[in-house]
Design a protein around this motif. Structure first.
Motif: not given
Lengths: 737, 1108
Positions: B525-527, B529
């Motif tokens: 999920s951090s990839n 935006s």
């Protein structure tokens, strides 16, 4: 027979109903109402009539970021006017020798198309408002101020036209645009003479002044920002000064100067009566800080003809915003601005030294004026200058604070907390050859990259150090480069100082030299000069009309820099060529006054044949080359480690570099060791540098062929091809009586 | 004012002039009666149920029962008139014979045609008229009636109505579209539509007509020439007249119709697959740039070879995923019946069609109830209530462009290597650069659907029509005269609810593949935006309420004296309409919004407005015919329009038409054989229009809330209100004049098997409203846009031909062919002319259709040598803005046709400058097909029947659509080839785009193959290559099978056992197929519409019709 009765009864009933309901009257058609618009009856209501006048403001109020156009005066941006002067580089169409202006490509300020949005469209609106108000039933006390505003705007529009073209058709009523059987000939109005136009505008402004209040103080909360009697008279003064200037006054006719003097004196009197005057007249502040504050004060005595803005955000469905985008334009990208604007090297070298005298190295200013005794080091160009220099330009190593904090924004590289913003915009190069070439610009520090503008224009900025309650709402939500968009700073098309300078020049024209010098002293005193050194002025000014004219024009260059006024002054005084070549257009156009050439008269070199250059503060060759910064850790900055710890703070620091240990002292050392001043070429067409070349016929631009095409009785100006006459030389003489 | 009374008295005197002398001739009748019994059967001997039996010349009669029997008291020596729909009416004088055989009607001449304010027999009609029977349209399943009229009437053009459910069709008659194009300007009311008249009520627009259900229609008549003048000024563009069903004397008869069907697209445009797209991108990006300094990064700017390999297996065909077949149905139930004194008709129908994509649904209820009553022998009254209620759902797409095709276009051109969802997150369409080039890329179809964004429109319409009619039949003096008063009140309102929210969408910060171009790799999920896409962020409700009434007083006269038949009409018409609008917007809806303003947190605003209009008219009309041989009609109409200043309200419009039925002449009958009917007819009339915005005659002012200035001492004050002035008034504006003439003949021959209907028309538009723009003699110092003035002039003319053939084979098989064709053109005589008219501009005495213009393409640069030879040969200095050194292989070569225009309109010799103004050539004389025909054919055999409609059009050329040839995104474009990052291309580009050399990726693999023999130019130079030119011209010809219907009538014998009257089954297909496709690789089917737009749909329906 009963049957018959029924039949008859039904018949009668039917006929009666039919007659009653259908009717033969078309009255019901005439009763139908228009729910979308109102008739001229709105002029009988104060709000309705005022809203009509407000429409004129919407159309004609100048804009703070306007480029010269048919509807807008120049306002300090790099437009084709400013790029014809020393203020901005880049060859405008007026001074580009590779393009000769003809009636096919001359800028059109007359605007040939028949549109409601055109100079004559605005004049039509004024005419509609004036006729509507004249037949209005409003009491005179309510009607007159409205009439006055309408007269003012009609005069303003005619002033803009007459300034450019000389005489133009004077349309004084709203014409009905129906060709009908006459082929429209009844609608044709020929060009009036310049004198007729000037007289008409003056009469308009006189009636405006007689109907307008001297100020709107009693109803300031709703009416501040409207034009006043003083606005009208100040415009009249500006017009008559133009009419007295060499452009229109080739023989130096004293009566023209006298008329200008009378008008400007009357303007000053009326303005003063209305509470207008030099803002912060006896309170210069530190390094001219209060002079800077004139431009960010929402109200103030300088505001003779002002356009107000607000900080309201545009939101769908409302759209009640009117934001001043100047701040946005001038701020660097790492502050959230649009990128800033670059001055020329000539402007940097133009401003006086701190003693008020011109820099000794400068040859572009009148040879009649004495040079400063303070040495001018062009590398440390920022040392020991007139206070207005620091408020007009921002250079590497200077604070330029703002209210806001964009540090959380990932879209900005090198963001600063606004209250601690320092401009470090020096640059370096990929190789030494590029550093040496005037055709290249480098990579600027602090993430400014290739949008490098080593020195920035900061005139009219809302400096947080000067004004802690700024006229803008810094909003990082608006997106990168738009953070300053919500600015409500006012814009002054005319400020009191200009009126005073107009008066000074008019006074000089009629040889009231001492009086004129007195006005200059007032202006100098406001930025901190004192009687101790005669306010930085040459004591001999009051004995030489020529030198005084030159000094006044110099003062206008400094005081009004980047306010969109310089081209008008250059044109008024014919400083491109001094007026040489006018006789070749028409023999009677030769200058007979001003010693036959205004440039030699004033002792200034003609602008024609010269070049503007860009100024760049580059890393010295010994620290070159470098690569463009990609990561925000200053690793690519070759001299980051040598930066002085504190940037120059105008509110506390001295501008004298001689005092060891001061910020100014350290900054000069930094410049001298690590930086070099470079001139870049800006007057380039297709990789070639061309000199400024303004042709004699450009002083009065011609009508575009299409304007003539639409209007057969419109005569072409001398020096331009007459479309109605097979391209022969025009016959209209803007100098004829 | 005086004028009006003159007309009034003129019209009344017409009626009296006929009423007085002739009434003396009326005779009294003897009143002795006898009882007549009989049976009515058809040619096959089957009883005819419900046939009308009337005493000839009176209104009294009866109908046959289920066995075809009737009983009636009849005065001695009188005759019986027998009639039944679909059979030839006959008059029986031999009352002794109990068996009457009705023949099936194969002639149209005796058909009664509904004309303006009355009806006429077809053979007596003198104008250019087309009739449409509900049979022609009843089998079609359409969401709006207009769509069903396509190809049915000669001279009537129908467009649209077959795409999104509920979208209206628009109709035009003859050349009204050209007229509108010709005079269009700012305050012109640009509406080429004809006038719609339903049961003598003049509708404000096409809405009521489109909402009609075919099961409630008795007949439709199209008036094309001056015969429309009876409807006055607004009929200048033709009239579509509708008569709805009324009650019929007899036992209650119930008809039930049910249709079920499916709608689908005709074909989906063929697009590039992921791999071909990737290669083309590389070939475009890798092509030499026109600016030498521009370089590319071989890794990040190109798809790498590993990525291309992976893309061979990626096929996110979103259009396929979200498009599906949809269903449509129609149910209708009618009942009719009555006695001599009261008849009634009632009906209700329901139509629904769901969307092929998302919630594009439409449904509508129609109802109609009518009663006609005889109060006494001479007084009749009628009352009818009808209405409809519907709902239409459409998508709300505000991201990147708000037109309704954004959703379809987005799905179509979505590059197929980009998934629209990853791990449940809706993705933006970021291409190679992984950056946003256009907000359009934030559009994610399904994400918007999930948030219920959309428009809901609920139109409602109620119409109440009432009339009383008084007949002077009792009077010897006034026999034939009738007075009638009718009143129509119409209420319609419409509510539109719009929901537009913010839509959270996502992009991948770092993508997979060696060039970071694939939507693979780090799926944590951090990839990802989030971007908050703004789809309008508002809730809106717009309500419109219109009330109008129309009141008519009629006096009609109709009487026969021997061979002389005289009729007349006088009417006063008064109408008034008022419309109220209320519109509220609330910004920033909550995610759990419920469509009302209570669920929004932002600024709320409301506005309401009103407009009203009125009409007053006087019409007088006289018809005369002698022995049905010599026919004449004279008409005067006098109208008032509030568009003009009161002194210019009134306009007078006379018209005259004449007919000569030559075949009735004895010498014709005696000498010419094989011709059954021949009628010559002509009409000439003046019509006028008032098609400019109202109140243009007066200087007015309107409030604008945000167009003032900021005043006061606070920097938070709003920019205030101002009063803006209207355009300059033209107090002299008056009715324009349209002189319409029509000549035609009707020829029936070979025992009525072959028929020709031919019309030629010549219309002269004069004093047409135009605006002088750029006129050389108009002084600019006036300072405003010239107001509409009456000064334009245009002639339009054309011919229309309908040929019909029908026959039978043996006893049971019938067949018919009907062919319609026509041709029309026009000539612009007067309008505003600019001083210099561009080569492709409107020149005097030319038609309004300027044709298709473009550059003359003479090949493609395939080498640098070819470029230098071309430059040298033609002394090229400027190639569409490029210097010669910037020209690259892969650009199209254009011919230097001419230099710049001289002041006298001639052109200089070729000047070495290629530009898009002076070097244009005319690629096609016409921009739309000038020639064409529509043919309808069919037949029946023993209860089976078949009909089909085929049409062909040709003669023009068109350009391959700009989006297809340029690669630019049709919704929001950067105007560079960068659009390709988020825009897929049609299939014809595959392996066929010029590439000067191999393009290699960062590892040295070839990822874009050299292709110097390709047919199509390189898309990097799209600004050069996509210009309209001969290169992209294709034939605009179309050949299409529009509709096919097969039906089966169950045999009467079988039906009778089921105790029903008739059962009919049908299978219908609309938009069947296109037989000619001029497009490369057939990337799009011309029948499905234009590339990137929501397609026309193919509908397949099965219907059942049962009557009891």
């Amino acid at each position: 027979m009963k049957n018959r009765l029924n039949k008859s009864g039904a018949f009668v009933l039917l006929m009666t109903i039919a007659a009653l309901l259908t009717g033969c009257s078309d009255q019901f058609l005439k009763d139908i109402q228009n729910y979308n618009a109102f008739s001229s009856a709105i002029y009988n209501d104060l709000t309705g009539a005022t809203d009509r006048v407000n429409d004129l403001y919407y159309d004609m109020l100048p804009s703070s970021t306007a480029s010269i156009a048919w509807n807008m005066p120049s306002a300090g941006m790099a437009d084709s006017y400013s790029q014809s002067t020393e203020e901005y580089g880049g060859l405008s169409q007026f001074v580009n020798p590779t393009v000769v202006l003809t009636t096919n490509n001359v800028p059109d300020y007359f605007y040939y198309e028949n549109k409601s949005v055109s100079p004559y469209g605005y004049i039509r609106e004024c005419n509609l408002v004036l006729s509507g108000l004249r037949s209005s039933t409003l009491p005179a006390s309510e009607k007159n101020p409205l009439l006055g505003q309408a007269h003012f705007f009609r005069a303003w529009q005619y002033y803009l036209l007459t300034k450019m073209y000389g005489g133009v058709p004077l349309v004084t009523y709203a014409q009905n645009p129906i060709l009908g059987s006459t082929g429209g000939l009844s609608l044709v109005i020929p060009r009036a003479t310049t004198t007729q136009c000037v007289n008409f505008i003056c009469a308009e402004l006189d009636s405006a002044a007689s109907q307008l209040p001297a100020n709107w103080t009693t109803t300031a909360s709703t009416n501040y920002g409207r034009v006043t009697a003083g606005t009208a008279l100040a415009l009249k003064g500006r017009l008559l000064l133009l009419f007295a200037s060499p452009l229109f006054n080739r023989s130096d006719d004293q009566s023209r100067w006298q008329a200008a003097y009378n008008a400007n004196l009357a303007a000053i009197d009326t303005l003063q009566a209305g509470g207008f005057g030099l803002a912060y007249a006896n309170n210069p502040g530190k390094n001219g800080s209060n002079w800077a504050k004139i431009f960010s004060d929402y109200t103030g005595p300088e505001q003779v003809f002002v356009t107000l803005y607000n900080v309201v955000e545009n939101s769908p469905g409302t759209n009640y915003n009117k934001n001043n985008e100047w701040e946005l334009h001038i701020r660097p990208t790492n502050a959230g601005g649009g990128g800033g604007m670059s001055p020329t090297s000539q402007m940097i070298d133009l401003f006086p030294m701190s003693d008020g005298m011109k820099p000794s190295t400068n040859t572009s200013i009148s040879s009649l004026l004495p040079a400063s005794s303070i040495a001018y080091n062009s590398t440390d160009f920022f040392a020991n200058r007139d206070p207005r220099f620091y408020r007009t330009f921002a250079f590497p190593g200077e604070r330029w604070a703002f209210s806001g904090d964009p540090t959380s924004l990932s879209t900005l590289t090198y963001p600063y907390v606004g209250s601690n913003y320092q401009l470090w915009s020096y640059c370096w190069y990929a190789n030494l050859a590029q550093l040496a070439s005037p055709l290249y610009t480098g990579f600027a520090a602090d993430g400014l990259g290739t949008s490098n503008k080593s020195v920035f224009i900061r005139k009219r900025t809302d400096d947080y150090d000067v004004n802690t309650s700024p006229d803008y709402t810094y909003d990082i939500a608006l997106g990168s480069g738009d953070e300053f968009e919500l600015s409500g700073a006012p814009f002054m098309e005319m400020r009191y100082t200009e009126v005073l300078l107009n008066l000074a020049e008019s006074a000089c024209g009629i040889n009231h030299l001492a009086e004129a010098v007195g006005y200059l002293q007032q202006i100098r005193a406001r930025v901190g000069y004192t009687a101790a050194n005669n306010y930085g002025l040459d004591p001999n000014l009051s004995s030489s009309r020529q030198e005084l004219f030159a000094a006044i024009l110099y003062e206008r260059q400094i005081e009004l820099a980047y306010e969109g006024k310089r081209f008008d002054d250059v044109r008024r005084w014919m400083l491109f060529d001094g007026g040489a070549g006018q006789a070749s257009l028409k023999s009677s156009w030769a200058l007979t006054g001003f010693n036959g050439n205004t440039c030699t008269y004033l002792g200034v070199p003609p602008l024609n044949g010269t070049n503007r250059t860009g100024i760049e503060v580059a890393v010295a060759a010994s620290y070159e080359p470098g690569t463009q910064e990609t990561v925000a850790n200053h690793a690519d900055d070759p001299i980051y480690q040598y930066r002085p710890t504190a940037a120059l703070n105008l509110m506390s620091d001295t501008i004298n570099p001689a005092i060891s240990g001061t910020s100014m002292y350290n900054l000069c050392n930094f410049y001298n060791y690590y930086l070099t001043r470079k001139s870049t070429s800006v007057d380039i067409v297709n990789s070639t540098v061309y000199p400024i070349t303004f042709l004699p016929q450009y002083y009065f631009i011609g009508l575009r062929y299409s304007a003539q095409e639409m209007n057969v009785t419109l005569k072409q100006t001398i020096g331009w091809a007459d479309f109605e006459n097979g391209g022969a030389n025009g016959t209209y003489d803007p100098l004829a009586q | 004012m005086e004028k009006k009374y003159i007309i009034l008295s003129l019209c009344l005197s017409f009626i009296l002039a006929f009423a007085l002398p002739v009434s003396v001739l009326a005779q009294d009748q003897a009143q002795q009666t006898q009882l007549v019994k009989g049976t009515i059967v058809d040619e096959k001997g089957e009883p005819v149920i419900g046939a009308t039996v009337k005493i000839d010349g009176t209104a009294s009669g009866t109908i046959t029962d289920i066995n075809g029997h009737f009983e009636l008291k009849v005065p001695l020596k009188s005759k019986l008139q027998i009639s039944y729909v679909g059979y030839v009416s006959q008059v029986v004088s031999d009352l002794k014979n109990p068996l009457i055989v009705l023949k099936e009607d194969t002639k149209v001449l005796d058909e009664v045609v509904v004309m303006g304010y009355g009806s006429q027999k077809m053979k007596n009609v003198t104008g250019a008229v087309e009739t449409i029977s509900p049979k022609d349209v009843g089998d079609l399943s359409v969401s709006n009636l207009g769509n069903a009229l396509s190809g049915v009437a000669n001279g009537l053009s129908v467009s649209g109505g077959d795409t999104r459910p509920g979208d209206a069709a628009s109709m035009t008659i003859r050349q009204s579209t050209a007229m509108v194009a010709y005079s269009s300007f700012s305050n012109y009311v640009a509406d080429p539509s004809p006038l719609y008249v339903i049961d003598d009520y003049i509708c404000p627009d096409a809405t009521a007509f489109n909402a009609l259900d075919a099961s409630m229609i008795e007949s439709i008549t199209v008036l094309k020439d001056a015969s429309a003048a009876v409807y006055g000024y607004r009929a200048g563009q033709g009239v579509i007249l509708v008569k709805t069903k009324r009650g019929k004397v007899g036992a209650p008869k119930i008809t039930y119709t049910s249709t079920f069907g499916t709608t689908n697209d005709i074909s989906q445009p063929k697009m590039l697959d992921s791999y071909d797209y990737g290669v083309i991108w590389n070939q475009v990006k890798g092509a030499p740039s026109t600016t030498s300094s521009s370089t590319i990064n071989d890794r990040t700017d190109l798809f790498q070879s590993d990525e291309l390999s992976a893309m061979k297996n990626l096929n996110y065909n979103l259009l396929n995923d979200y498009w599906h077949a949809a269903y449509t149905q129609k149910q209708s139930l009618n009942i009719t019946g009555g006695t001599d004194n009261v008849t009634y008709f009632g009906g209700a129908s329901y139509f629904s069609q769901n969307g092929n994509m998302g919630t594009n649904n439409y449904n509508r209820w129609n109802y109609q109830v009518g009663v006609d009553a005889k109060i006494n022998k001479w007084l009749k009254a009628s009352l009818q209530v009808s209405g409809n209620y519907g709902e239409q759902y459409t998508a709300a797409n505000m991201i990147g462009g708000s037109n309704s095709n954004t959703d379809y276009n987005y799905l179509l051109v979505h590059p197929r290597y980009i998934p629209d969802y990853i791990n449940g997150l809706p993705m933006v369409t970021y291409g190679v650069s992984n950056q946003q080039l256009s907000t359009n890329q934030q559009f994610n179809y399904e994400a918007i659907q999930q948030l219920n964004n959309g428009n809901q429109t609920i139109p409602q319409n109620i119409s109440i029509k009432s009339s009383v009619e008084y007949d002077f039949g009792w009077s010897k003096l006034l026999e034939g005269l009738k007075l009638k008063l009718s009143y129509v009140d119409n209420f319609s309102n419409s509510e539109t609810n719009t929901t537009e929210t913010y839509v959270p969408v996502y992009y991948m910060i770092t993508r997979g593949g060696s060039g970071n171009h694939l939507y693979t790799g780090d799926l944590s999920s951090s990839n990802f935006s989030e971007i908050e896409a703004d789809n309008g962020h508002s809730l809106e409700r717009a309500m419109t309420n219109t009330t109008n009434y129309q009141l008519n007083f009629y006096a009609t006269y109709d009487r026969k004296f021997g061979s002389n038949a005289v009729s007349g009409l006088f009417t006063i018409e008064k109408a008034y309409s008022v419309t109220d609008n209320l519109d509220g917007i609330a910004l920033d809806p909550l995610t759990f919004e419920n469509g009302t303003s209570t669920s929004a947190t932002g600024t709320q605003s409301t506005d309401f407005s009103r407009s009203e209009s009125g009409i007053l008219s006087y019409v007088g009309k006289v018809n005369y015919s002698y022995a049905d041989k010599y026919l004449a009609e004279f008409l005067v109409r006098c109208d008032a329009s509030t568009v003009f200043a009161p002194q210019n309200y009134w306009g007078i419009f006379p018209s005259l038409s004449l007919g000569w039925v030559m075949s009735e002449e004895p010498w014709f009958k005696n000498n010419i054989h094989g011709i059954d009917f021949f009628k010559l007819r002509g009409s000439f009339g003046l019509l006028g229009k008032d098609n400019i915005a109202p109140w243009g005659w007066e200087q007015t002012y309107s409030v604008v809330l945000n167009k003032g200035a900021v005043f006061g001492t606070s920097d938070e004050n709003n920019i205030g209100a101002a009063m803006q002035s209207s355009a300059a008034p033209n107090v002299n504006a008056h009715w324009d004049s349209n002189y319409q003439s029509n000549l035609g003949f009707n020829l029936h021959m070979l025992r009525d098997r072959l028929s020709f209907d031919v019309d030629g028309y010549f219309d002269m538009g004069r004093d047409i409203f135009m605006q002088r723009t750029g006129a050389t003699d108009f002084p600019t110092t006036v300072g405003t846009v010239p107001t509409a003035e009456n000064f334009g002039a245009i002639n339009t003319y054309g011919v229309e031909l309908t040929v019909g053939w029908k026959d039978q084979i043996g006893r049971d098989a019938h067949y018919f062919v009907n062919l319609q064709t026509g041709w029309g053109d026009n000539k612009v005589l007067k309008r505003y002319w600019p001083a210099l008219i561009a080569i492709n501009g409107q020149h005097p005495n030319q038609r309004t259709d300027l044709g298709v213009w473009g550059l003359d393409c003479i090949g493609m640069f395939r080498s640098y040598q070819q470029i230098s030879e071309y430059v040298a040969k033609y002394h090229i200095t400027n190639y569409l803005g490029l210097s010669p050194s910037q020209i690259q292989p892969g650009m199209l070569i254009y011919r230097d046709v001419r230099g710049s225009e001289n002041s006298n309109g001639t052109y200089q010799a070729p000047d070495g400058v290629i530009d898009n103004t002076n070097d244009l050539v005319r690629i096609s004389k016409y921009s739309s097909n000038p020639y064409g025909f529509t043919t309808k054919f069919g037949g029946d055999w023993k209860g089976f029947s078949f009909t089909a409609q085929l049409s062909a059009n040709w003669g023009a050329y068109t350009m391959i659509s700009n989006a297809a040839r340029s690669g630019l995104n049709a919704v929001s474009s950067t105007n560079t080839y960068s659009d390709l990052e988020y825009t897929n291309l049609p299939s014809f580009w595959a392996n066929n785009m010029f590439s000067y050399g191999n393009v290699t990726d960062a590892s040295g693999n070839v990822v874009g193959i050299k292709n110097v023999n390709a047919k199509y130019p390189n898309l990097q130079y799209t600004s050069i290559n996509s210009l309209a030119s001969t290169f992209w011209a294709v034939s605009a010809a179309t050949v299409s099978l529009r509709t096919v219907t097969m039906a089966y009538n169950l045999p009467k014998s079988l039906v009778k056992k089921l105790t029903v009257e008739a059962i009919r089954l049908n299978l219908t297909c609309q938009n069947v197929l296109s037989l000619y496709n001029p497009y490369p690789d057939h990337y799009i089917d011309p029948m499905s519409g234009s590339y990137g737009s929501y397609p026309h749909l193919r509908t397949l329906t099965m219907g059942l019709n049962v009557s009891f």
